[in-house]
Design an enzyme around this catalytic site. Structure first.
Site, PDB file in Angstrom:
ATOM      1  N   ASN A   9      22.245 -13.871  22.732  1.00 39.13           N
ATOM      2  CA  ASN A   9      22.760 -13.185  21.763  1.00 39.13           C
ATOM      3  C   ASN A   9      23.246 -12.143  21.675  1.00 39.13           C
ATOM      4  O   ASN A   9      23.435 -10.779  22.168  1.00 39.13           O
ATOM      5  CB  ASN A   9      21.727 -13.104  20.745  1.00 39.13           C
ATOM      6  CG  ASN A   9      21.780 -12.354  19.218  1.00 39.13           C
ATOM      7  OD1 ASN A   9      23.227 -11.856  18.915  1.00 39.13           O
ATOM      8  ND2 ASN A   9      20.902 -11.451  19.027  1.00 39.13           N
ATOM      9  N   LYS A  11      25.357 -10.797  20.009  1.00 43.78           N
ATOM     10  CA  LYS A  11      25.908  -9.446  19.398  1.00 43.78           C
ATOM     11  C   LYS A  11      27.483  -9.814  18.639  1.00 43.78           C
ATOM     12  O   LYS A  11      27.881 -10.261  18.804  1.00 43.78           O
ATOM     13  CB  LYS A  11      25.241  -8.443  19.302  1.00 43.78           C
ATOM     14  CG  LYS A  11      23.028  -8.724  19.925  1.00 43.78           C
ATOM     15  CD  LYS A  11      22.712  -7.615  19.453  1.00 43.78           C
ATOM     16  CE  LYS A  11      21.527  -8.300  20.532  1.00 43.78           C
ATOM     17  NZ  LYS A  11      20.511  -7.197  19.952  1.00 43.78           N
ATOM     18  N   HIS A  95      17.140 -12.516  12.712  1.00 42.98           N
ATOM     19  CA  HIS A  95      17.184 -11.077  13.472  1.00 42.98           C
ATOM     20  C   HIS A  95      17.094  -9.726  12.683  1.00 42.98           C
ATOM     21  O   HIS A  95      17.295  -9.379  11.938  1.00 42.98           O
ATOM     22  CB  HIS A  95      18.431 -11.082  14.183  1.00 42.98           C
ATOM     23  CG  HIS A  95      18.901 -10.581  15.243  1.00 42.98           C
ATOM     24  ND1 HIS A  95      18.819  -8.888  16.018  1.00 42.98           N
ATOM     25  CD2 HIS A  95      18.614 -10.969  16.623  1.00 42.98           C
ATOM     26  CE1 HIS A  95      18.301  -8.290  16.541  1.00 42.98           C
ATOM     27  NE2 HIS A  95      18.621  -9.535  17.362  1.00 42.98           N
ATOM     28  N   GLU A  97      18.335  -6.697  13.380  1.00 43.10           N
ATOM     29  CA  GLU A  97      19.392  -6.122  13.047  1.00 43.10           C
ATOM     30  C   GLU A  97      20.599  -6.237  11.568  1.00 43.10           C
ATOM     31  O   GLU A  97      20.215  -5.899  10.988  1.00 43.10           O
ATOM     32  CB  GLU A  97      20.280  -6.398  14.374  1.00 43.10           C
ATOM     33  CG  GLU A  97      19.995  -5.716  15.423  1.00 43.10           C
ATOM     34  CD  GLU A  97      20.465  -5.820  17.176  1.00 43.10           C
ATOM     35  OE1 GLU A  97      21.676  -6.783  17.052  1.00 43.10           O
ATOM     36  OE2 GLU A  97      19.985  -5.427  17.810  1.00 43.10           O
ATOM     37  N   GLU A 167      10.489 -11.060  18.879  1.00 37.38           N
ATOM     38  CA  GLU A 167      11.117  -9.540  19.418  1.00 37.38           C
ATOM     39  C   GLU A 167      10.676  -8.220  18.495  1.00 37.38           C
ATOM     40  O   GLU A 167      11.354  -7.693  17.342  1.00 37.38           O
ATOM     41  CB  GLU A 167      12.318  -9.431  18.856  1.00 37.38           C
ATOM     42  CG  GLU A 167      13.352 -11.160  19.191  1.00 37.38           C
ATOM     43  CD  GLU A 167      15.191 -10.589  19.283  1.00 37.38           C
ATOM     44  OE1 GLU A 167      15.560 -10.710  20.445  1.00 37.38           O
ATOM     45  OE2 GLU A 167      15.937 -10.165  17.786  1.00 37.38           O
ATOM     46  N   GLY A 173      16.680  -3.282  23.070  1.00 40.93           N
ATOM     47  CA  GLY A 173      17.960  -2.440  23.517  1.00 40.93           C
ATOM     48  C   GLY A 173      17.694  -1.319  23.642  1.00 40.93           C
ATOM     49  O   GLY A 173      17.888  -0.115  24.303  1.00 40.93           O
ATOM     50  N   SER A 213      14.444  -6.097  25.571  1.00 34.96           N
ATOM     51  CA  SER A 213      14.682  -6.503  27.040  1.00 34.96           C
ATOM     52  C   SER A 213      14.354  -6.879  28.022  1.00 34.96           C
ATOM     53  O   SER A 213      13.556  -6.050  28.675  1.00 34.96           O
ATOM     54  CB  SER A 213      14.563  -4.655  27.044  1.00 34.96           C
ATOM     55  OG  SER A 213      14.875  -3.701  26.700  1.00 34.96           O
TER      56      SER A 213
HETATM   57  P1  13P Z   1      17.683  -6.935  24.673  1.00 31.76           P
HETATM   58  O1  13P Z   1      18.075  -7.915  25.805  1.00 31.76           O
HETATM   59  O2  13P Z   1      19.316  -5.911  24.479  1.00 31.76           O
HETATM   60  O3  13P Z   1      16.490  -5.885  24.103  1.00 31.76           O
HETATM   61  O4  13P Z   1      18.339  -7.582  23.097  1.00 31.76           O
HETATM   62  C1  13P Z   1      17.221  -8.375  22.364  1.00 31.76           C
HETATM   63  C2  13P Z   1      17.194  -9.152  21.243  1.00 31.76           C
HETATM   64  O5  13P Z   1      17.767  -7.992  20.082  1.00 31.76           O
HETATM   65  C3  13P Z   1      17.968 -10.636  21.349  1.00 31.76           C
HETATM   66  O6  13P Z   1      17.943 -10.880  20.376  1.00 31.76           O
END
Ligand code: 13P
Length: 250
Positions: A9, A11, A95, A97, A167, A173, A213
């Site tokens: 992803n 982003k 997601h 976010e 997740e 992150g 992560s």
């Molecule tokens: P990270 O791998 O940067 O923690 O992000 C995970 C994520 O949100 C994937 O959709």
């Protein structure tokens, strides 16, 4: 046998040159065979370039989001037909976010999921608890409520077009990963929750990815868990070598 999947992803991180460069690097690093499906999710304006750049490779290009509306006066939105017209067959929905920053509700996500499934798309449906919920011990009920509200309007047949991604928000992150045991415990819980509604056969076929992560140095242990069928990878997917190393971790 469930499908194993590693999905990157990206982003809101890559413009057109970065998208093209990252795809070239991933292609250079691709081994002859992989034991998993490999997906990348660039930003909407670059999906077509990514699709063209990935032709004749095992890389599937997926979208990070989609509108639940079919067409019309929805300024700034992207429809399922539009995604399909540039070769996209799968989409990430729900997601954290999108839920947290853009206030997408369970109701929105249920509508998006149904609309995408009706058009034949595969949906990577995300769920996950916040830190306070885990600390307060409500992580299981939080996540199962997200699944119930987002997916339980689907039929048995429709659910086969879904991939789940667990997740935990506190691991996204942050560099802090759920332990392999925490991931396994939640994935097994989700699988049995799905089995209660859809039956054991459907639940056993459902791929459940872990996200938060994931890195080359923790992927082997996480992917070795019996109910973890791969990863949804953010930061580490922006580096071709790390992404491919993760994909080789089965
Ligand atoms: P990270 O791998 O940067 O923690 O992000 C995970 C994520 O949100 C994937 O959709």
């Amino acid at each position: 046998m469930r499908n194993k999947i590693v999905a990157g992803n990206w982003k809101m991180n890559c413009d057109l040159p970065m998208t093209q460069d990252l795809i070239s690097k991933i292609k250079r690093e691709l081994p002859g065979t992989l034991d998993c499906e490999l997906m990348i999710a660039p930003s909407h304006p670059f999906l077509y370039a990514a699709f063209n750049g990935s032709l004749d490779t095992p890389i599937e290009v997926v979208a990070q989001n989609v509108s639940q509306h079919e067409k019309g006066a929805y300024t700034g939105e992207v429809s399922i037909d539009m995604l399909q017209s540039v070769g996209v067959k799968s989409v990430i929905i729900g997601h954290s976010e999108r839920r947290d920053e853009f206030h997408e509700t369970d109701h929105d996500l249920a509508a998006k999921t149904k609309a995408a499934i009706d058009k034949g798309m595969r949906v990577i449906f995300c769920c996950g608890e916040h830190l306070e919920q885990r600390q307060g011990g409500s992580h299981f009920t939080t996540v199962t409520a997200q699944i119930e509200k987002g997916l339980f309007h689907l039929s048995n047949k429709e659910l086969k077009q879904v991939v789940l991604a667990y997740e935990p928000v506190w691991a996204i992150g942050t560099g802090e990963t759920a332990s392999p045991q925490q991931a396994q415990e939640m994935h097994a819980h989700l699988r049995s929750f799905i089995a209660d509604k859809y039956g054991d056969k459907v639940a056993q076929q459902l791929s459940i990815l872990y996200g938060g992560s994931v890195k080359p140095d923790n992927a082997v242990e996480i992917f070795a868990q019996p109910d973890v069928d791969g990863g949804l990878v953010g930061g580490a997917s922006l580096d071709a070598s790390s992404f491919i190393a993760i994909a080789k971790s089965f």
